[in-house]
Each structure stands twice: as structure tokens, then as C-alpha cells.
Design an enzyme around this catalytic site. Structure first.
Site, mmCIF file in Angstrom:
data_model
loop_
_atom_site.group_PDB
_atom_site.id
_atom_site.type_symbol
_atom_site.label_atom_id
_atom_site.label_comp_id
_atom_site.label_asym_id
_atom_site.label_seq_id
_atom_site.Cartn_x
_atom_site.Cartn_y
_atom_site.Cartn_z
ATOM 1 N N ARG A 1 -3.221 -8.755 -20.674
ATOM 2 C CA ARG A 1 -4.286 -8.570 -21.668
ATOM 3 C C ARG A 1 -3.919 -7.531 -22.725
ATOM 4 O O ARG A 1 -4.565 -7.448 -23.766
ATOM 5 C CB ARG A 1 -5.618 -8.239 -21.000
ATOM 6 C CG ARG A 1 -5.644 -6.927 -20.263
ATOM 7 C CD ARG A 1 -6.963 -6.754 -19.525
ATOM 8 N NE ARG A 1 -8.084 -6.491 -20.409
ATOM 9 C CZ ARG A 1 -8.288 -5.352 -21.053
ATOM 10 N NH1 ARG A 1 -7.426 -4.354 -20.934
ATOM 11 N NH2 ARG A 1 -9.333 -5.197 -21.819
ATOM 12 N N PRO B 1 0.822 -1.218 0.000
ATOM 13 C CA PRO B 1 0.000 0.000 0.000
ATOM 14 C C PRO B 1 0.854 1.265 0.000
ATOM 15 O O PRO B 1 0.355 2.350 -0.286
ATOM 16 C CB PRO B 1 -0.806 -0.102 1.293
ATOM 17 C CG PRO B 1 -0.640 -1.491 1.786
ATOM 18 C CD PRO B 1 0.596 -2.054 1.184
ATOM 19 N N ASP C 1 -10.200 0.404 -24.471
ATOM 20 C CA ASP C 1 -10.364 0.375 -23.012
ATOM 21 C C ASP C 1 -10.561 1.747 -22.434
ATOM 22 O O ASP C 1 -9.948 2.717 -22.874
ATOM 23 C CB ASP C 1 -9.075 -0.146 -22.346
ATOM 24 C CG ASP C 1 -8.966 -1.626 -22.431
ATOM 25 O OD1 ASP C 1 -9.982 -2.260 -22.684
ATOM 26 O OD2 ASP C 1 -7.846 -2.120 -22.233
ATOM 27 N N GLU D 1 2.152 -8.032 8.219
ATOM 28 C CA GLU D 1 2.507 -6.609 8.339
ATOM 29 C C GLU D 1 3.517 -6.154 7.278
ATOM 30 O O GLU D 1 3.917 -5.009 7.256
ATOM 31 C CB GLU D 1 3.054 -6.309 9.739
ATOM 32 C CG GLU D 1 2.016 -6.429 10.840
ATOM 33 C CD GLU D 1 0.751 -5.604 10.562
ATOM 34 O OE1 GLU D 1 0.862 -4.378 10.425
ATOM 35 O OE2 GLU D 1 -0.340 -6.200 10.469
#
Ligand code: ADE
Length: 259
Positions: A156, A90, A171, A118
Site C-alpha cells: 500500500r 515470533p 498514516d 512448531e
């Protein structure tokens, strides 16, 4: 050329199931993706193959120990000194369509180090300087799903993976606009019909309708994207019309409510 990926993980089964399904499976069958897992536990030195431990300083959760990661990475680097190391976390920079496009053209082996609990012992960052990527501002239980999201988004885009190469070009985020609505048979279902223009066979009219609906959807759902999208004079005119339609709709709604 195939995209070469290695995922270092405590949970290889979780990854294998996804790699063996749908588009990723087909990409592997076609030789456009080569993916393998490395079980971190196999590099743990102790009898019980423990790869995690409590954090120094106390606190909740577990931290991945440095030794198994150092051993695994050193082994991979011996075989492939040029590899590109990616740490999903993150704390990383946000993974975007632009990053997926760039990854889809990668010629080096990409090694995804999947942290858990963690995270990983900080010395891994100091020694190996991984590229850190986040797939969004939320916290997952580990890096496996994040790695698979990145691989899926990149794979993809490799020519030959999708049946129709046009799909990737249209897209959302590649064009800068959200996608237009899609319909398939039947033309009428439970009293809901497909917009007649799509059945007209008039390709120009269909293209115009799709562009307008893309602009409508982006204006309604992600107006922030319009600032960055490449827009023609015609697009700007359509946006003005759509904005005017919205104002009229809002006003008539307000007048109904006030009666
Ligand atoms: N690991 C845990 N949460 C993550 C996230 N949001 N992105 C990438 N890796 C993660």
C-alpha cells in the site's frame, strides 16, 4: 517497478484468496505487485509428499523437514541468486511501519518462507540465514498470515497502489501520531452530528482541527508515541492544553463522585 514476492507454503490456497482480493488484487492488476506461491509439498521426496515430521527429542507438534525447504530454496536461488529471504517467526525482530517502508522500495525478489506447526528445522537458518520478522508478540498457526500482513503493509506504500497518494503520507506511524477521526455523509445520523468545522470549507481550520485531534488521540491512546514524534512549538502548546483539559475533567469527575 513492481514488488516481487514468492511465498513458500504448505497452504497456497490460503494465500491465493488474499492475493485475489481488494488492494492486493488491484496492485497485481496494475503490475505493481507480482506474487506467486510455491507449494512445499511439491519438493518433498517421498511418495506421499510429506513435508513435516516429529521433533527429535520428543514433544508436541511437528517441524517442517529440511529437505523440501532446501530443494525449494535452491531452485529459487538458481533462478534468482540475489533474492531476499524472509522467515516470519515470533522470534524475529518486530515488523514496523519503518520496515514496511523499506520493503516497499525493495528491488530484489522477496521470498517468504512460511513455517507451520512448531517451525522449521534449525538447519534452514544455518544454511540460508533468513531475515527473521515477527508481526507481534503472539503465536500464529503459521507464517502465511504474517507474510501477507507484511506484504499488505509494504504494497500500500508503493506509489500508485492507493487511489490517493496522500492517504499513505498521513498514516499513523508515518507521521508519528495516530490518525484523526474521519466522517462521511450523512452530516447527521441518529442525532449524532459531524463536527461543524469539517463542513465549513475552511481548509486551514480543518487542518488545525485534524492536527489537534491527532494529538488528542495519541495523548489518550498511545502517549508513548509522543516521545518519538516530530512536534512543533504549536503542537506542544496544544498538548499542554489537552493535558489541562484532562485534569479539569478528572477533577470535576472526582468531585461528582465524592458527592
Ligand atoms: N509465525 C507464528 N507466529 C508469528 C508471529 N507472531 N509473527 C510472525 N510469524 C509468526
Amino acid at each position: 517497478m513492481s514488488l516481487r514476492c514468492t511465498l513458500i507454503t504448505l497452504f497456497p490456497d490460503m494465500i491465493r484468496d488474499v492475493l485475489n482480493t481488494s488492494m492486493l488484487y488491484r496492485a497485481r492488476e496494475k503490475g505493481l505487485l507480482e506474487a506467486q506461491t510455491v507449494n512445499l509439498r511439491d519438493f518433498a521426496e517421498d511418495r506421499h509428499h510429506v513435508a513435516d515430521d516429529h521433533p527429535y527429542g520428543g514433544g508436541a507438534g511437528m517441524v517442517l523437514k529440511p529437505e523440501p525447504i532446501f530443494h525449494a530454496l535452491s531452485r529459487l536461488k538458481e533462478a534468482d541468486p540475489d533474492l531476499r529471504l524472509i522467515l516470519p517467526t515470533p522470534q524475529g525482530r518486530t515488523f514496523t511501519q519503518h520496515a514496511a517502508e523499506e520493503m516497499s522500495r525493495e528491488t530484489r525478489r522477496m521470498v517468504f518462507l512460511c513455517g507451520h506447526y512448531e517451525g522449521v528445522d534449525e538447519r534452514v537458518r544455518a544454511a540460508f540465514h533468513p531475515e527473521e520478522y515477527s508481526i507481534g508478540d503472539y503465536v500464529l498457526t503459521g507464517g502465511e498470515l504474517a507474510s501477507l500482513v507484511m506484504i499488505d503493509a509494504a504494497v500500500r506504500l508503493i506509489p500508485g497502489v492507493l487511489g490517493d497518494p496522500e492517504s499513505a503520507r498521513h498514516d499513523s506511524f508515518s507521521t508519528g501520531l495516530l490518525d484523526w477521526p474521519h466522517y462521511t455523509r450523512p452530516a447527521e445520523f441518529q442525532g449524532l452530528s459531524v463536527p461543524p468545522v469539517l463542513l465549513s470549507g475552511n481548509h486551514e481550520a480543518i487542518a488545525r482541527w485534524r492536527r489537534r485531534e491527532s494529538l488528542r488521540s495519541t495523548l489518550a491512546k498511545r502517549p508513548d508515541l509522543l516521545g518519538k514524534a516530530v512536534l512543533s512549538e504549536g503542537d506542544r502548546q496544544i498538548l499542554e492544553e489537552l493535558a489541562a483539559e484532562n485534569t479539569i475533567r478528572r477533577k470535576s469527575h472526582e468531585s461528582v463522585e465524592s458527592h
